[in-house]
Design an enzyme around this catalytic site. Structure first.
Site, PDB file in Angstrom:
ATOM      1  N   HIS A  49       0.752   4.783   2.543  1.00  0.00           N
ATOM      2  CA  HIS A  49       0.977   3.283   2.106  1.00  0.00           C
ATOM      3  C   HIS A  49       1.919   3.194   1.181  1.00  0.00           C
ATOM      4  O   HIS A  49       1.686   3.505   0.204  1.00  0.00           O
ATOM      5  CB  HIS A  49      -0.119   2.672   1.578  1.00  0.00           C
ATOM      6  CG  HIS A  49      -0.319   1.244   1.511  1.00  0.00           C
ATOM      7  ND1 HIS A  49      -1.331   0.223   1.738  1.00  0.00           N
ATOM      8  CD2 HIS A  49       0.537   0.611   0.543  1.00  0.00           C
ATOM      9  CE1 HIS A  49      -0.796  -0.923   1.415  1.00  0.00           C
ATOM     10  NE2 HIS A  49       0.270  -0.804   0.818  1.00  0.00           N
TER      11      HIS A  49
ATOM     12  N   HIS B 157       5.577   0.847  -0.005  1.00  0.00           N
ATOM     13  CA  HIS B 157       6.730  -0.094  -0.032  1.00  0.00           C
ATOM     14  C   HIS B 157       8.095   0.428  -0.394  1.00  0.00           C
ATOM     15  O   HIS B 157       8.318   0.805  -1.549  1.00  0.00           O
ATOM     16  CB  HIS B 157       6.539  -1.417  -1.117  1.00  0.00           C
ATOM     17  CG  HIS B 157       4.943  -2.060  -0.775  1.00  0.00           C
ATOM     18  ND1 HIS B 157       4.677  -3.106   0.021  1.00  0.00           N
ATOM     19  CD2 HIS B 157       3.607  -1.535  -1.297  1.00  0.00           C
ATOM     20  CE1 HIS B 157       3.342  -3.291   0.058  1.00  0.00           C
ATOM     21  NE2 HIS B 157       2.916  -2.371  -0.646  1.00  0.00           N
TER      22      HIS B 157
ATOM     23  N   LYS C 228      -0.010  -4.517   9.756  1.00  0.00           N
ATOM     24  CA  LYS C 228      -0.946  -4.834   8.467  1.00  0.00           C
ATOM     25  C   LYS C 228      -1.355  -6.233   8.858  1.00  0.00           C
ATOM     26  O   LYS C 228      -0.569  -7.054   8.741  1.00  0.00           O
ATOM     27  CB  LYS C 228       0.465  -4.563   7.488  1.00  0.00           C
ATOM     28  CG  LYS C 228      -0.042  -4.842   6.170  1.00  0.00           C
ATOM     29  CD  LYS C 228      -0.934  -3.832   5.548  1.00  0.00           C
ATOM     30  CE  LYS C 228      -1.513  -4.376   4.306  1.00  0.00           C
ATOM     31  NZ  LYS C 228      -0.775  -3.679   2.978  1.00  0.00           N
TER      32      LYS C 228
ATOM     33  N   HIS D 251      -5.171  -5.563   3.782  1.00  0.00           N
ATOM     34  CA  HIS D 251      -5.221  -5.909   2.512  1.00  0.00           C
ATOM     35  C   HIS D 251      -6.525  -6.686   2.133  1.00  0.00           C
ATOM     36  O   HIS D 251      -6.597  -7.476   2.654  1.00  0.00           O
ATOM     37  CB  HIS D 251      -4.011  -6.599   2.046  1.00  0.00           C
ATOM     38  CG  HIS D 251      -3.850  -7.024   0.532  1.00  0.00           C
ATOM     39  ND1 HIS D 251      -3.242  -6.506  -0.432  1.00  0.00           N
ATOM     40  CD2 HIS D 251      -4.895  -7.658   0.075  1.00  0.00           C
ATOM     41  CE1 HIS D 251      -3.510  -6.756  -1.546  1.00  0.00           C
ATOM     42  NE2 HIS D 251      -4.427  -7.607  -1.476  1.00  0.00           N
TER      43      HIS D 251
ATOM     44  N   HIS E 242      -5.884   0.752  -0.065  1.00  0.00           N
ATOM     45  CA  HIS E 242      -5.608   0.771  -1.626  1.00  0.00           C
ATOM     46  C   HIS E 242      -7.266   0.111  -2.151  1.00  0.00           C
ATOM     47  O   HIS E 242      -7.236  -0.772  -2.822  1.00  0.00           O
ATOM     48  CB  HIS E 242      -4.681  -0.143  -2.198  1.00  0.00           C
ATOM     49  CG  HIS E 242      -4.256  -1.271  -1.555  1.00  0.00           C
ATOM     50  ND1 HIS E 242      -5.117  -2.276  -1.274  1.00  0.00           N
ATOM     51  CD2 HIS E 242      -3.030  -1.687  -1.281  1.00  0.00           C
ATOM     52  CE1 HIS E 242      -4.531  -3.325  -0.769  1.00  0.00           C
ATOM     53  NE2 HIS E 242      -3.236  -3.105  -0.654  1.00  0.00           N
TER      54      HIS E 242
ATOM     55  N   ASP F 264       0.596   3.141  -2.372  1.00  0.00           N
ATOM     56  CA  ASP F 264       0.913   1.676  -2.578  1.00  0.00           C
ATOM     57  C   ASP F 264       1.830   1.548  -3.594  1.00  0.00           C
ATOM     58  O   ASP F 264       2.302   0.436  -4.276  1.00  0.00           O
ATOM     59  CB  ASP F 264      -0.012   0.671  -2.979  1.00  0.00           C
ATOM     60  CG  ASP F 264      -0.098  -0.769  -2.773  1.00  0.00           C
ATOM     61  OD1 ASP F 264       0.994  -1.036  -1.952  1.00  0.00           O
ATOM     62  OD2 ASP F 264      -0.682  -1.524  -3.499  1.00  0.00           O
TER      63      ASP F 264
END
Ligand code: DOR
Ligand code: ZN
Length: 343
Positions: free
Chosen positions: A13, A15, A98, A135, A173, A246
């Site tokens: 995971h 970004h 996602k 999420h 997360h 994350d």
């Protein structure tokens, strides 16, 4: 122990952003990890396989001649079609979809307003074996921000799993003892990622001596009892828990603002921070399973074969890293000392 050798880990995971920021941050992830599941919450979001193809090209360009492999995701919307899911599965490089509840976090406004609107896409994912990454926070403003993950389990996740019992789900997360218990006590279709910040910090870290915007992420840090539950889960040897940083870079000015962005950048020292957390639990022998085996096993991918070595060498994390146009990025644990270093 002065050295620790483990199979090269993956980040399930991350970004990586886009444009100049992508070029600055992607090399940190490529240096530590063999592969990473790349989040699709760009502006505009990556909702189609066509956009994912273009994005993966930009990532490959950003990492230069590294053999790092980006694993791509699609951003689920109320309108994602079953056809797009079938295209994703056929593409071989899109590995998951996602779910951002609309309004839950950064760049989630195009997210899902009601998960029941996604039934066609979810049925196609269940059929294709394409995991749903969630999420896991409700967005109801009446629910306290510290309770939104626990509420999500009851209000969204359990009904979803009852309706799609074969759908593979990664609870991303996780931050609470509630999520740990749920994942441990539910079937094999669910796994969970755990970040370095939720293993190393509790919510006091956001307020120590004043507001600490660089320790603000979503889901927000929780009480110490929850951090302890996460540490126990990660080091338990259960194959349901795996590494997902994350890492979520935002320029310093966007964090240190009247309305600061959520997100902690950890790609500069992720594996070292996980080693620190596992050492706190006297469980360095469990790091390899968590970091290098459980993720690929859950996704049905092969494990990496090469190794990395961590050395017990204290080093000070820089106060900032450069971004484009004179902007800077404040990393997790800026200015603090870590006892493990990737060599
Ligand atoms: O803290 C976070 N930052 N949580 C998320 O869910 C999104 C992420 C981001 O994109 O900045
Ligand atoms: Zn994220």
């Amino acid at each position: 122990m002065t050295q620790l050798q483990i199979t090269r880990p993956d980040d399930w995971h991350v970004h990586l952003r886009d444009g100049d920021v992508l070029n600055h941050v992607a090399p940190y992830t490529a240096q530590q990890f063999a592969r990473a599941i790349v989040m699709p919450n760009l502006q505009p979001p990556v909702t189609s396989v066509k956009q994912a193809v273009e994005y993966v090209d930009r990532i490959v360009h950003a990492i230069g001649d590294s053999d790092f492999e980006p694993l791509m995701t699609l951003y689920l919307t109320d309108n994602t079609s079953a056809e797009e899911i079938i295209l994703a599965e056929k593409s071989c490089f899109v590995k998951a979809v996602k779910l951002y509840p609309a309004g839950a976090t950064t760049n989630s406004s195009a997210g899902v307003t009601d998960i029941r609107k996604c039934d066609d896409a979810l049925a196609a994912m269940e059929e294709a074996g394409l995991p749903l990454l969630v999420h896991g926070e409700v967005t109801d403003p009446a629910i306290d921000v510290f309770d939104r993950e626990a509420a999500f389990i009851d209000q969204v996740l359990m009904p979803l799993m009852n309706r799609f019992p074969r759908l593979k789900i990664v609870f991303e997360h996780i931050t609470t003892a509630d999520a740990v218990d749920f994942v441990l006590n539910t079937g094999l279709t669910i796994g969970a990622t755990i970040t370095p910040q939720h293993l190393l910090l509790n919510r006091n870290a956001m307020f120590k001596g004043g507001m600490r915007p660089h320790n603000y992420c979503l889901p927000v840090l929780k009480r110490e009892q929850h951090r302890q539950a996460l540490l126990h889960a990660a080091t338990s040897g259960s194959n349901k828990f795996f590494l997902g940083t994350d890492s979520a870079p935002h320029a310093k000015d966007k964090k240190e603002s009247g309305c600061g962005c959520a997100g902690i950048f950890s790609a500069h020292a992720a594996i070292e921070m996980y080693a620190t957390a596992f050492e706190e639990m006297n469980a360095l022998d469990k790091l390899e399973g968590f970091a290098s085996f459980n993720g690929p096993d859950f996704y049905g991918l092969s494990r990496n074969t090469e190794t990395i070595t961590l050395e017990r060498t204290p080093w000070v994390i820089p106060d900032a890293y450069p971004l484009a146009n004179g902007e800077t990025l404040i990393p997790m644990m800026a200015g603090e000392t870590l006892n493990w270093k990737l060599i």
